[in-house]
Design an enzyme around this catalytic site. Structure first.
Site, PDB file in Angstrom:
ATOM      1  N   GLN A   9      39.514   8.032 -15.097  1.00 33.05           N
ATOM      2  CA  GLN A   9      39.123   8.021 -13.694  1.00 33.05           C
ATOM      3  C   GLN A   9      39.549   6.755 -12.962  1.00 33.05           C
ATOM      4  O   GLN A   9      39.543   6.708 -11.743  1.00 33.05           O
ATOM      5  CB  GLN A   9      37.602   8.192 -13.559  1.00 33.05           C
ATOM      6  CG  GLN A   9      37.130   9.556 -14.010  1.00 33.05           C
ATOM      7  CD  GLN A   9      35.629   9.664 -13.879  1.00 33.05           C
ATOM      8  OE1 GLN A   9      34.887   9.238 -14.747  1.00 33.05           O
ATOM      9  NE2 GLN A   9      35.158  10.220 -12.767  1.00 33.05           N
ATOM     10  N   CYS A  11      30.753  14.713  -9.931  1.00 38.05           N
ATOM     11  CA  CYS A  11      31.753  13.850 -10.564  1.00 38.05           C
ATOM     12  C   CYS A  11      32.341  12.934  -9.502  1.00 38.05           C
ATOM     13  O   CYS A  11      32.693  13.398  -8.418  1.00 38.05           O
ATOM     14  CB  CYS A  11      32.852  14.733 -11.174  1.00 38.05           C
ATOM     15  SG  CYS A  11      34.150  13.809 -11.988  1.00 38.05           S
ATOM     16  N   LEU A  12      32.439  11.638  -9.810  1.00 33.83           N
ATOM     17  CA  LEU A  12      32.995  10.687  -8.838  1.00 33.83           C
ATOM     18  C   LEU A  12      34.433  11.047  -8.459  1.00 33.83           C
ATOM     19  O   LEU A  12      34.907  10.681  -7.394  1.00 33.83           O
ATOM     20  CB  LEU A  12      32.966   9.258  -9.400  1.00 33.83           C
ATOM     21  CG  LEU A  12      31.592   8.589  -9.541  1.00 33.83           C
ATOM     22  CD1 LEU A  12      31.741   7.207 -10.161  1.00 33.83           C
ATOM     23  CD2 LEU A  12      30.874   8.505  -8.205  1.00 33.83           C
ATOM     24  N   HIS A  67      30.123  14.816 -20.536  1.00 35.75           N
ATOM     25  CA  HIS A  67      30.956  14.858 -19.317  1.00 35.75           C
ATOM     26  C   HIS A  67      32.077  13.809 -19.409  1.00 35.75           C
ATOM     27  O   HIS A  67      33.232  14.101 -19.124  1.00 35.75           O
ATOM     28  CB  HIS A  67      30.042  14.592 -18.101  1.00 35.75           C
ATOM     29  CG  HIS A  67      30.729  14.517 -16.778  1.00 35.75           C
ATOM     30  ND1 HIS A  67      30.414  15.352 -15.720  1.00 35.75           N
ATOM     31  CD2 HIS A  67      31.700  13.697 -16.307  1.00 35.75           C
ATOM     32  CE1 HIS A  67      31.174  15.049 -14.677  1.00 35.75           C
ATOM     33  NE2 HIS A  67      31.953  14.044 -14.998  1.00 35.75           N
ATOM     34  N   HIS A  92      36.306  14.031 -19.863  1.00 35.85           N
ATOM     35  CA  HIS A  92      37.325  13.338 -19.063  1.00 35.85           C
ATOM     36  C   HIS A  92      38.433  12.780 -19.959  1.00 35.85           C
ATOM     37  O   HIS A  92      39.610  12.855 -19.631  1.00 35.85           O
ATOM     38  CB  HIS A  92      36.713  12.161 -18.291  1.00 35.85           C
ATOM     39  CG  HIS A  92      36.174  12.531 -16.935  1.00 35.85           C
ATOM     40  ND1 HIS A  92      36.955  13.079 -15.942  1.00 35.85           N
ATOM     41  CD2 HIS A  92      34.941  12.396 -16.401  1.00 35.85           C
ATOM     42  CE1 HIS A  92      36.206  13.270 -14.856  1.00 35.85           C
ATOM     43  NE2 HIS A  92      34.979  12.869 -15.107  1.00 35.85           N
TER      44      HIS A  92
HETATM   45 ZN    ZN Z   1      33.344  12.966 -13.879  1.00 33.52          ZN
END
Ligand code: ZN
Length: 164
Positions: free
Chosen positions: A50, A88-89, A130, A134
């Protein structure tokens, strides 16, 4: 340092992160920056993908406790499943239902390379699963049911159109 959070459509989010093999200053700094970024964005978890780094490291936070797990591996998933809403960011303002095992154990190591093990239940178990998703290039949109995915994709496409 607060890092830029990559959002849906960025190929790094669909890529698999590779194991960390050097436990050096660079890794320690990445972990610190990820924690800072998560706090700044009021997140409960963040995976290296991310922030654009394809390394297997995640951070998580729950009730004043913060976690940094390098090379996390999911073990002993409970058979009992629970469905709950996740955001989710990297997919701002989208929330979908995701069904996951209620309890998991995660093994891995800390930033110095020392082995660690986390037994997690409920929300923490959900967060860790989660974030590990990712690291495998899997998003909540891949985990939800067809109808929710379609609705979320419509919303995301609509947003891309209005941005043009
Ligand atoms: Zn996420």
């Amino acid at each position: 340092m607060v890092l830029e959070v990559r959002t849906f459509g960025d190929p790094v989010l669909k890529s698999r992160a590779t194991p960390v093999d050097r436990f050096d200053e660079t890794l320690a700094r990445l972990a610190e920056d990820m924690l800072e970024t998560m706090r700044e964005r009021d997140g409960v978890g963040l995976a290296a993908n991310q922030v654009g780094r394809l390394k297997r490291i995640l951070v998580a936070a729950l009730e004043d406790e913060e976690y940094v797990i390098v090379n996390p591996v999911l073990e002993n998933r409970a058979e009992a499943l629970e469905k709950d809403t996740e955001g989710c960011l990297s997919i701002p303002e989208i929330q979908v239902e995701v069904e996951r095992p209620l309890r998991v154990e995660v093994s891995g190591c800390d930033v110095s390379g020392a082995p660690l093990r986390v037994e997690a239940e409920g929300l923490l178990a959900r967060i860790l699963q989660h974030e590990i998703d990712h690291l495998d290039g899997v998003l909540i949109l891949d985990r939800t049911d067809r109808e929710s995915r379609k609705a979320a994709m419509r919303e995301l496409r609509g947003r891309l159109m209005t941005q043009r």
